[in-house]
Design an enzyme around this catalytic site. Structure first.
Site, PDB file in Angstrom:
ATOM      1  N   ASP A 124       7.143   4.278   2.509  1.00  0.00           N
ATOM      2  CA  ASP A 124       7.472   5.458   3.312  1.00  0.00           C
ATOM      3  C   ASP A 124       9.003   5.539   3.357  1.00  0.00           C
ATOM      4  OD1 ASP A 124       7.845   7.355   5.282  1.00  0.00           O
ATOM      5  OD2 ASP A 124       6.282   6.627   6.596  1.00  0.00           O
ATOM      6  N   ASP A 151       0.825  -1.207   0.000  1.00  0.00           N
ATOM      7  CA  ASP A 151       0.000   0.000   0.000  1.00  0.00           C
ATOM      8  C   ASP A 151       0.858   1.255   0.000  1.00  0.00           C
ATOM      9  OD1 ASP A 151       0.848  -0.884   2.530  1.00  0.00           O
ATOM     10  OD2 ASP A 151      -0.670   0.291   3.573  1.00  0.00           O
ATOM     11  N   LYS A 211       5.548   7.944  -0.317  1.00  0.00           N
ATOM     12  CA  LYS A 211       5.537   9.168   0.495  1.00  0.00           C
ATOM     13  C   LYS A 211       6.751  10.038   0.184  1.00  0.00           C
ATOM     14  CE  LYS A 211       3.509   9.030   4.614  1.00  0.00           C
ATOM     15  NZ  LYS A 211       3.351   8.866   6.075  1.00  0.00           N
TER      16      LYS A 211
HETATM   17  C1  PRP Z   1       3.110   0.133   6.836  1.00  0.00           C
HETATM   18  C2  PRP Z   1       2.743  -0.017   5.373  1.00  0.00           C
HETATM   19  C3  PRP Z   1       4.025  -0.537   4.775  1.00  0.00           C
HETATM   20  C4  PRP Z   1       5.089   0.089   5.639  1.00  0.00           C
HETATM   21  C5  PRP Z   1       5.727   1.233   4.900  1.00  0.00           C
HETATM   22  O1  PRP Z   1       3.050  -1.121   7.448  1.00  0.00           O
HETATM   23  O2  PRP Z   1       1.661  -0.879   5.196  1.00  0.00           O
HETATM   24  O3  PRP Z   1       4.105  -1.946   4.869  1.00  0.00           O
HETATM   25  O4  PRP Z   1       4.435   0.592   6.815  1.00  0.00           O
HETATM   26  O5  PRP Z   1       6.668   1.884   5.702  1.00  0.00           O
HETATM   27  P1  PRP Z   1       8.216   1.906   5.391  1.00  0.00           P
HETATM   28  O6  PRP Z   1       8.377   2.203   3.942  1.00  0.00           O
HETATM   29  O7  PRP Z   1       8.721   3.020   6.264  1.00  0.00           O
HETATM   30  O8  PRP Z   1       8.790   0.582   5.785  1.00  0.00           O
HETATM   31  P2  PRP Z   1       3.174  -1.327   9.038  1.00  0.00           P
HETATM   32  O9  PRP Z   1       4.583  -1.686   9.391  1.00  0.00           O
HETATM   33  O10 PRP Z   1       2.574  -0.162   9.747  1.00  0.00           O
HETATM   34  O11 PRP Z   1       2.296  -2.606   9.279  1.00  0.00           O
HETATM   35  P3  PRP Z   1       0.803  -2.837   8.757  1.00  0.00           P
HETATM   36  O12 PRP Z   1       0.913  -3.121   7.291  1.00  0.00           O
HETATM   37  O13 PRP Z   1       0.371  -4.013   9.549  1.00  0.00           O
HETATM   38  O14 PRP Z   1      -0.009  -1.603   9.037  1.00  0.00           O
END
Ligand code: PRP
Length: 233
Positions: A153, A150, A181
């Site tokens: 970041d 999704d 992002k």
């Molecule tokens: C969120 C999102 C991505 C990740 C992106 O997952 O769904 O997998 O963060 O962030 P990054 O590029 O800084 O690594 P999260 O770790 O919050 O777990 P989730 O998918 O269970 O919400």
């Protein structure tokens, strides 16, 4: 330098995008739009008071998802042999909404397995450490694999997942990501299928959560300050 292919346009060679810091600084974002009463009424009252500006509307997301699915279908129709099936790997939990919509538009044969990892815990900043919560059960060796996320970041999750999947020696591995992002990447990643640039704001909805809530909002919006959990004094 990171490079992405914008799936909204058809010819891949013509749509390679430079996501380096310099190129990113040129990206301008349309202002968000406050949710309408109708949009607020669709979610529970405990949530709707905390929903800030909508950055990506339901219709914009659905249109983009269809475009990405069309590009993916076209590309893999040319890659898959008659006896081959694409393995789609959404990253849990966040990618489950995006993946459910994207995959229902694919016109090539595919199967699904989920990569269950986490790096954020209950906060708004990545812990920097990706934790594998449960391993894939599908053997990937020699198969074509599409990783579905999704959000990119910092990119740490994608980089970790990329390495984890490549270690299983797939025939190919591509990355499909809805949101990138702005100005946050800590690693260089190539996004083969890419939806939108997202401003550097904490966003919720369409799979993305704050403390595990808000994931099924049909749009992506900003969480108002009132929505953040209050820490004990
Ligand atoms: C969120 C999102 C991505 C990740 C992106 O997952 O769904 O997998 O963060 O962030 P990054 O590029 O800084 O690594 P999260 O770790 O919050 O777990 P989730 O998918 O269970 O919400």
């Amino acid at each position: 330098m990171s490079v992405a292919v914008d799936a909204s346009t058809q010819a891949k060679e013509q749509t390679t995008k430079d996501l380096s810091v310099q190129a990113e600084s040129k990206i301008s974002f349309a202002p968000g739009v406050e949710p309408t009463k109708e949009e607020l009424d669709r979610v529970c009252t405990q949530w709707n008071q905390h929903l800030g500006e909508i950055l990506f509307s339901e219709s914009a997301i659905q249109q983009k998802v269809k475009e990405m699915a069309a590009q993916i279908s076209k590309d893999y129709a040319a890659i898959l042999k008659p006896d081959e099936v694409l393995v789609c790997v959404p990253v849990l939990k966040g990618a489950f909404v995006f993946a459910a919509d994207l995959l229902r538009h694919l016109t090539i044969p595919y199967e699904i397995d989920f990569l269950n990892v986490s790096s954020y815990g209950a906060g708004t900043e990545t812990s920097g450490e990706v934790t594998l919560l449960s391993p894939l059960r599908t053997p990937l060796k020699g198969r074509h694999v599409l990783l579905i996320e999704d959000l990119m970041d910092t990119g740490l999750t994608l980089a970790w997942a990329d390495k984890y999947l490549k270690a299983q020696e797939p025939a190919s591995l591509r990355l499909g990501v809805l949101l990138h992002k702005h100005g946050r990447a800590r690693v260089n990643m190539t996004l083969d299928y890419f939806g939108f640039h997202c401003p550097n704001k904490f966003v919720i909805g369409y799979g993305m959560d704050y403390a595990q809530q808000y994931r099924c909002l049909p749009y992506v919006c900003v969480l108002k300050p009132s929505g953040y959990a209050k820490k004990a004094e």
